[in-house]
Scaffold this motif. Structure first.
Motif, PDB file in Angstrom:
ATOM      1  N   PHE A  26       0.880  -1.392  -0.070  1.00 35.90           N
ATOM      2  CA  PHE A  26      -0.281   0.020  -0.140  1.00 35.90           C
ATOM      3  C   PHE A  26       1.017   1.277   0.150  1.00 35.90           C
ATOM      4  O   PHE A  26       1.671   1.332   0.694  1.00 35.90           O
ATOM      5  N   GLU A  30      -3.122   5.377  -0.071  1.00 39.91           N
ATOM      6  CA  GLU A  30      -3.828   4.155   0.328  1.00 39.91           C
ATOM      7  C   GLU A  30      -4.061   3.824   1.777  1.00 39.91           C
ATOM      8  O   GLU A  30      -5.332   3.466   2.537  1.00 39.91           O
ATOM      9  N   CYS A  33      -6.468   6.025   3.706  1.00 38.72           N
ATOM     10  CA  CYS A  33      -7.919   5.686   3.277  1.00 38.72           C
ATOM     11  C   CYS A  33      -8.278   4.417   4.174  1.00 38.72           C
ATOM     12  O   CYS A  33      -9.429   4.304   4.663  1.00 38.72           O
ATOM     13  N   GLU A 205     -11.980  -2.500  -2.118  1.00 36.86           N
ATOM     14  CA  GLU A 205     -10.884  -1.687  -2.781  1.00 36.86           C
ATOM     15  C   GLU A 205     -11.701  -0.385  -3.630  1.00 36.86           C
ATOM     16  O   GLU A 205     -11.291   0.820  -2.960  1.00 36.86           O
ATOM     17  N   PHE A 209     -11.007   3.163  -1.675  1.00 38.99           N
ATOM     18  CA  PHE A 209     -10.165   3.854  -2.451  1.00 38.99           C
ATOM     19  C   PHE A 209     -10.796   4.755  -3.399  1.00 38.99           C
ATOM     20  O   PHE A 209      -9.794   5.243  -4.274  1.00 38.99           O
TER      21      PHE A 209
END
Length: 213
Positions: A26, A30, A33, A205, A209
């Motif tokens: 990551f 990311e 998040c 995801e 994200f």
């Protein structure tokens, strides 16, 4: 932005920076998040006025059930213990992100180590006949209509050992497990689902994200 939220933002950025250096797969944006998602899942502390130290077992179980589709009780418990590296009964922010790095984006090597750890109940670095029996019984009982499925499960344990126990010592070492999975990737989750499927990963995801797109 209020002084308080500006401070929170700085603390989060600093935490994300530290975690990014320690966790694979990551980038910092990311990780930020994932921290936001962790805090949303954590919700309000169950004891008013006392900040939660992390995700407790019940909340983690709901996340595995609802978000990642892992519903077998034995597997849920083992995944919790694998995420909870310091064994304090909570999954902290860092443990959450470390766990997700393998869960969502792990290499085959990382996933082999993770699955073996999940399946090795007592931490002796072997998956024993008893551990296999327990895991297979849990996953097969839901499919079985037989009165006494134990005999069938014992047979399945023997078949599995025959296929995976390369050094013939009646149990699976990490080397046995690794060699078997490299020869046949489908054996990665031979004893129960402990990783999310690709569709669940993609959905999670996309949700977490989405601001980065």
């Amino acid at each position: 932005m209020s002084e308080m939220s500006a401070m929170k933002r700085r603390v989060m950025k600093s935490l994300a920076e530290t975690i990014t250096k320690q966790v694979e797969h990551f980038n910092q944006a990311e990780v930020e998040c994932l921290i936001v998602e962790f805090n949303a899942l954590l919700g309000e502390p169950t004891v008013p006025g006392r900040a939660a130290t992390g995700l407790e077992r019940g909340k983690f179980r709901s996340i595995l059930h609802n978000i990642f589709g892992i519903t077998d009780d034995t597997m849920v418990d083992r995944v919790f213990r694998t995420f909870d590296k310091d064994n304090d009964g909570f999954v902290s922010t860092k443990e959450w992100i470390e766990g997700l790095s393998v869960f969502l984006r792990g290499t085959l090597d990382e996933r082999i180590k993770y699955c073996f750890h999940v399946y090795d109940f007592n931490g002796d670095n072997y998956v024993s006949r008893e551990e296999m029996f327990h895991m297979l019984k849990d996953s097969l009982l839901r499919l079985s209509t037989e009165e006494d499925p134990d005999e069938g499960i014992k047979d399945l344990v023997e078949i599995t050992l025959k296929k995976m126990d390369h050094d013939h010592d009646g149990r699976l070492s990490f080397t046995d497990f690794e060699q078997s999975v490299r020869e046949e990737n489908l054996l990665l989750e031979a004893f129960g689902t402990c990783l999310p499927d690709p569709m669940r990963i993609e959905t999670f995801e996309q949700h977490v994200f989405q601001e980065l797109k």
